[in-house]
Scaffold this motif. Structure first.
Motif, PDB file in Angstrom:
ATOM      1  N   VAL A 221     -26.165   6.054 -23.172  1.00  0.00           N
ATOM      2  CA  VAL A 221     -25.566   7.308 -22.727  1.00  0.00           C
ATOM      3  C   VAL A 221     -25.758   8.417 -23.754  1.00  0.00           C
ATOM      4  CG1 VAL A 221     -23.376   8.424 -22.127  1.00  0.00           C
ATOM      5  CG2 VAL A 221     -23.889   6.143 -21.260  1.00  0.00           C
ATOM      6  N   VAL A 222     -25.773   8.080 -25.041  1.00  0.00           N
ATOM      7  CA  VAL A 222     -25.856   9.109 -26.080  1.00  0.00           C
ATOM      8  C   VAL A 222     -27.273   9.309 -26.607  1.00  0.00           C
ATOM      9  CG1 VAL A 222     -23.488   8.639 -26.799  1.00  0.00           C
ATOM     10  CG2 VAL A 222     -25.375   7.537 -28.000  1.00  0.00           C
ATOM     11  N   GLU A 223     -28.174   8.433 -26.290  1.00  0.00           N
ATOM     12  CA  GLU A 223     -29.526   8.534 -26.840  1.00  0.00           C
ATOM     13  C   GLU A 223     -30.166   9.875 -26.492  1.00  0.00           C
ATOM     14  OE1 GLU A 223     -33.703   5.966 -27.043  1.00  0.00           O
ATOM     15  OE2 GLU A 223     -32.052   5.319 -25.748  1.00  0.00           O
ATOM     16  N   GLY A 224     -30.619  10.585 -27.515  1.00  0.00           N
ATOM     17  CA  GLY A 224     -31.277  11.872 -27.321  1.00  0.00           C
ATOM     18  C   GLY A 224     -30.347  13.042 -27.086  1.00  0.00           C
ATOM     19  N   ARG A 225     -29.044  12.803 -27.089  1.00  0.00           N
ATOM     20  CA  ARG A 225     -28.107  13.893 -26.824  1.00  0.00           C
ATOM     21  C   ARG A 225     -27.587  14.519 -28.111  1.00  0.00           C
ATOM     22  NH1 ARG A 225     -24.561  11.671 -21.622  1.00  0.00           N
ATOM     23  NH2 ARG A 225     -26.198  12.080 -20.092  1.00  0.00           N
ATOM     24  N   ARG A 226     -27.266  15.804 -28.025  1.00  0.00           N
ATOM     25  CA  ARG A 226     -26.710  16.543 -29.152  1.00  0.00           C
ATOM     26  C   ARG A 226     -25.193  16.465 -29.071  1.00  0.00           C
ATOM     27  NH1 ARG A 226     -26.051  22.470 -29.566  1.00  0.00           N
ATOM     28  NH2 ARG A 226     -26.037  23.079 -31.766  1.00  0.00           N
ATOM     29  N   VAL A 227     -24.558  15.937 -30.122  1.00  0.00           N
ATOM     30  CA  VAL A 227     -23.122  15.676 -30.062  1.00  0.00           C
ATOM     31  C   VAL A 227     -22.409  16.319 -31.241  1.00  0.00           C
ATOM     32  CG1 VAL A 227     -23.546  13.477 -28.878  1.00  0.00           C
ATOM     33  CG2 VAL A 227     -23.204  13.498 -31.364  1.00  0.00           C
ATOM     34  N   ILE A 228     -21.118  16.609 -31.007  1.00  0.00           N
ATOM     35  CA  ILE A 228     -20.204  17.068 -32.035  1.00  0.00           C
ATOM     36  C   ILE A 228     -19.072  16.039 -32.096  1.00  0.00           C
ATOM     37  CG2 ILE A 228     -18.609  18.880 -32.778  1.00  0.00           C
ATOM     38  CD1 ILE A 228     -21.476  19.835 -32.766  1.00  0.00           C
TER      39      ILE A 228
END
Length: 273
Positions: A221-228
């Motif tokens: 779900v988080v792969e390649g995503r920009r997160v804070i």
């Protein structure tokens, strides 16, 4: 519990969560303590892997009382003003501080002088929009930014009757989205082993206590995503660093960290107290 807490704030007269000297959810003075612009709050020393953290308040006096009332005393109506403050920190983390003009007018003037003030902080959208300035269009054209809350221990969530960090994250996302920032919540971090109470631990001990304690429940779900990464309070930075480590291991890009308040004695590159 969240809705029940807000209803109780409306029905039962309560004192200001910060000073206990005035009626309502927050008095103007205590509300104003959550209304400042976001500033970089990197602790000294900073743990390895800590993303650049932003805060809007010092974790002391009235601010500390407000956060504890929200987390431990069932005053869940405080999710609004605290989430509004977190939104400004998250905005700074998203833009790297480019929107430095963002202030806390919506919180400070949110109509919290009388009554319960349950709706305080809902004006964060307009407040943020005023601080977008030249970066607003650039933020809106970007792909979504995902706000990932630090997880609460299951036992603590059961005891409290709510998950405080997820609560303020939802409010922060609401305000960011209404102001044109494509933010979304993503609660994917989980504790994979027990950790000791950190209140009496040193910075080194906290880092050791938390090492390997968090993992991403659904890595794809988080792969390649920009997160804070978001939390309520920054002390040594060990929790945020461990959260960032687990997210990076799952392929996410950790763009920064956002909290409501930071412990003054540990703040390094921060505003004067």
């Amino acid at each position: 519990m969240g809705l029940l807490g807000e209803l109780l704030e409306l029905v039962l007269p309560q004192c200001c969560a910060g000073c206990e000297a005035a009626r309502g959810l927050l008095c103007p003075e205590c509300s104003g303590r959550l209304g400042g612009a976001a500033w970089p709050a990197r602790p000294v020393p900073a743990p390895v892997g800590l993303p650049r953290p932003w805060a809007v308040a010092a974790y002391e006096s009235a601010v500390r009382a407000v956060i504890l009332a929200y987390k431990e005393s069932g005053r869940t109506g405080l999710a609004r003003p605290l989430g509004s403050a977190l939104a400004r920190s998250a905005f700074a983390a998203i833009t790297g501080g480019a929107g430095g003009g963002v202030t806390g007018g919506a919180v400070a003037g949110g109509g919290v002088t009388g009554g319960s003030g349950v709706g305080a902080g809902v004006g964060v959208a307009g407040d943020l929009a005023g601080g977008l300035g030249g970066v607003g269009g650039r933020v809106r054209r970007r792909e979504p930014v995902w706000l990932v809350p630090v997880p609460s221990a299951r036992a603590a969530t059961r005891r409290r009757g709510h998950d405080p960090i997820r609560g303020i994250t939802a409010v922060a996302v609401e305000g960011l989205r209404l102001s044109g920032v494509p933010a979304r919540p993503l609660s994917v971090l989980r504790q994979v082993r027990p950790v000791a109470d950190q209140s009496a631990l040193t910075a080194v001990e906290r880092a050791e206590n938390l090492s390997g304690a968090l993992a991403v429940a659904r890595p794809g779900v988080v792969e390649g995503r920009r997160v804070i990464v978001v939390d309520d309070v920054l002390t040594t930075g060990a929790t945020l660093a461990e959260a960032a480590r687990s997210l990076r291991a799952a392929g996410a890009t950790v763009a920064g960290a956002a909290v409501v308040a930071a412990t003054p004695r540990r703040a390094g590159n921060a505003r004067p107290w």
